[in-house]
Design a protein around this motif. Structure first.
Motif, PDB file in Angstrom:
ATOM      1  N   GLY A 173       0.611  -1.160  -0.197  1.00 13.57           N
ATOM      2  CA  GLY A 173       0.148  -0.086  -0.110  1.00 13.57           C
ATOM      3  C   GLY A 173       0.860   1.329   0.115  1.00 13.57           C
ATOM      4  O   GLY A 173       0.370   2.133   0.173  1.00 13.57           O
ATOM      5  N   LYS A 174       2.057   1.189  -0.522  1.00 18.21           N
ATOM      6  CA  LYS A 174       3.053   2.449  -0.446  1.00 18.21           C
ATOM      7  C   LYS A 174       2.293   3.450  -1.124  1.00 18.21           C
ATOM      8  O   LYS A 174       2.274   4.715  -0.973  1.00 18.21           O
ATOM      9  N   GLU A 175       1.768   3.175  -2.645  1.00 12.51           N
ATOM     10  CA  GLU A 175       1.253   4.079  -3.323  1.00 12.51           C
ATOM     11  C   GLU A 175      -0.057   4.867  -2.644  1.00 12.51           C
ATOM     12  O   GLU A 175      -0.242   6.051  -2.682  1.00 12.51           O
ATOM     13  N   LEU A 176      -0.832   4.058  -2.271  1.00  6.78           N
ATOM     14  CA  LEU A 176      -1.750   4.444  -1.408  1.00  6.78           C
ATOM     15  C   LEU A 176      -1.564   5.352  -0.321  1.00  6.78           C
ATOM     16  O   LEU A 176      -2.367   6.673  -0.128  1.00  6.78           O
ATOM     17  N   ILE A 177      -0.552   5.290   0.395  1.00 10.44           N
ATOM     18  CA  ILE A 177      -0.121   6.102   1.422  1.00 10.44           C
ATOM     19  C   ILE A 177       0.180   7.275   1.040  1.00 10.44           C
ATOM     20  O   ILE A 177       0.032   8.696   1.365  1.00 10.44           O
TER      21      ILE A 177
END
Ligand SMILES: Nc1ncnc2c1ncn2[C@@H]1O[C@H](COP(=O)(O)OP(=O)(O)OP(=O)(O)O)[C@@H](O)[C@H]1O
Ligand SMILES: [Mg+2]
Length: 487
Positions: A173-177
């Protein structure tokens, strides 16, 4: 929902040709013929992208970009320009236009740019809820300890201009964060530009980030404004930062330290005010030891680090994630939200999840598709997961067997040119699966494979997979094929 594009072009035949190409690709396209009318239209409806000619009656393209930037800084613009006016188009990218295209250009070129610009636009505009799903399509779900401290950290740093490094395995979920950080920042009304450092060839990345001057290297026919300069006042998200070459690392370090950029091949020092978010799945500490990653850059980037733990370390989040994905996909497929057996959820909680949240999301989606909106059962979930994991193992196995067999035949003298043989054996499958996965959309499949649409079409014909290959050959009518020039 099809992305909505606004096309501003005064030449009717060009406009019609472009509209057709874009509609065939699945975009909804509205048109305006004057600059002033275009500006009004851009304010009337929510658009994901504006594609505009430079020379226009009413209001020229440059002026249009400047006005849009002032009132709708998150709306990307692609500028089309004729030879001889390129300088002005470059000016437009300084004012915030996303890209420009010199006429005549190929349909592929346009479609490639449109796809990335629309993706950028969605990155900026699609809200990410925090902690709870609400009605948003995207949300950071999970109440486990690690997630709670991540929410706290985001709350603490989002509104400050500090650089944040987001770390975690693939699919955590890096992009989401990164998107959540942007949306909760005080720059949320300014542009957010994402650059995937691993997806751009090393030789082009510096110019993508910092721009270049004309003649800076072979092929640099005109000046290019880099993403840092374009993101001025806003946020840049450098994804896959662990893949940067040493040269680019040095330049990035300077940007972070001095808050200025220098275009490749240029002397001018240009101040930029950009908030940097970065992400990586790489072990940067090991990179430092192996001298692949600069320690000073690491310190600069990791002023604040958000570490996303693998899903296996926050199994208590799995039930909420499962529920969220079921709701999301039921809504997207416009079916009633099915329930899921408690045993099925418990079993999912015991699985290893090497692909983390993304893998869980895919499994839930497939289970939903096969459930036909009845309760999702344990047996079904097990079946979907087994199927999803099997091809990987099986194809790995087949692969090794195939190569061993091929090399054995070469050794026995039954075969030569093993490399050409392997390509010939595997290529049909690559094209077949790609076109199938793309639902017959040749432009999309071609982009995935990194080949031109023309090549895609040739291959499909060669392999007997081209749908229109029939009685009336398209070869007789070159304008019907891909790769045509516009206008
Ligand atoms: N906590 C979460 N709640 C809801 N959805 C999530 C969560 N974490 C990840 N996702 C979803 O999982 C998918 C993968 O997330 P994302 O692309 O942000 O991962 P990533 O860490 O950038 O992966 P990669 O390293 O492969 O690029 C996305 O569809 C995202 O919306
Ligand atoms: Mg990512």
């Amino acid at each position: 929902m099809k992305p909505r594009l606004l096309l501003i072009e005064d030449d009717t035949s060009t406009a019609c040709a472009l509209q057709k190409v874009l509609q065939d690709e699945g975009y909804q396209v509205n048109r305006a013929e004057r600059g002033d009318a275009g500006l009004e239209e851009a304010r009337r409806l929510p658009y994901q992208l504006v594609i505009t000619d430079l020379r226009l009656p009413g209001l020229n393209g440059l002026e249009l970009v400047a006005r849009l930037r002032a009132t709708q800084p998150k709306l990307p613009v692609i500028m089309m320009t004729a030879h001889g006016t390129t300088e002005t188009a470059i000016e437009a990218t300084k004012l915030g236009a996303y890209e420009y295209l010199v006429k005549p250009f190929e349909a592929d070129e346009l479609l490639g740019l449109v796809a990335t610009a629309v993706a950028q636009s969605q990155l900026m505009s699609e809200p990410v809820e925090m902690g709870e799903a609400g009605h948003a399509r995207l949300a950071v779900i999970g109440n486990s300890r690690p997630m709670q401290s991540i929410y706290k950290e985001i709350g603490r740093v989002a509104a400050t201009p500090v650089t944040v490094l987001i770390r975690g395995e693939t699919g955590t979920g890096k992009e989401l964060i990164a998107r959540a950080l942007y949306q909760h920042s005080n720059r949320s009304h300014k542009p957010f530009i994402a650059v995937n450092c691993a997806a751009i060839p090393e030789t082009l990345l510096e110019s993508e980030l910092f721009g270049h001057e004309r003649g800076a290297f072979t092929g640099a026919k005109v000046r290019r404004i880099g993403r840092f300069e374009q993101a001025h006042g806003g946020t840049i998200f450098l994804d896959e930062i662990g893949d940067l070459s040493p040269g680019t690392q040095a330049k990035l370090l300077r940007v972070l330290q001095e808050k200025t950029i220098r275009r490749v091949g240029g002397d001018a020092v240009i101040p930029v005010d950009v908030r940097v978010l970065a992400a990586t799945h790489c072990d940067l500490e090991a990179g430092i030891v192996n001298q692949k990653f600069r320690q000073d850059l690491f310190y600069r980037l990791s002023v604040v680090t958000v570490h996303l733990p693998p899903l296996s370390e926050r199994r208590e989040d799995i039930p909420a994630l499962v529920k969220f994905f079921i709701q999301r996909y039921a809504r997207e497929l416009q079916v009633e939200t099915p329930s899921i057996q408690a045993e099925a959820v418990q079993w999912l909680q015991t699985q290893p999840w090497p692909g983390n949240v993304r893998e869980l999301e895919n499994i839930v989606r497939q289970a939903l598709l096969t459930s036909r909106h009845f309760t999702i059962g344990l047996g079904q979930v097990k079946e979907v997961l087994a199927k999803a994991r099997k091809p990987q193992l099986a194809s790995g196995q087949l692969h090794a067997d195939y190569v061993a067999g091929l090399l054995a035949r070469v050794q026995r003298g039954e075969e030569q040119d093993a490399y050409a043989r392997m390509i010939a054996d595997l290529e049909p499958e690559l094209f077949r699966q790609a076109i199938q996965l793309a639902g017959g959309n040749q432009a999309k499949a071609a982009r995935w494979l990194g080949v031109t649409r023309l090549k895609m079409r040739e291959k499909l014909i060669q392999l007997g997979l081209h749908p229109h290959r029939g009685m009336d050959e398209e070869e007789d009518n070159p304008s019907a094929g891909a790769g045509q020039d516009i206008p």
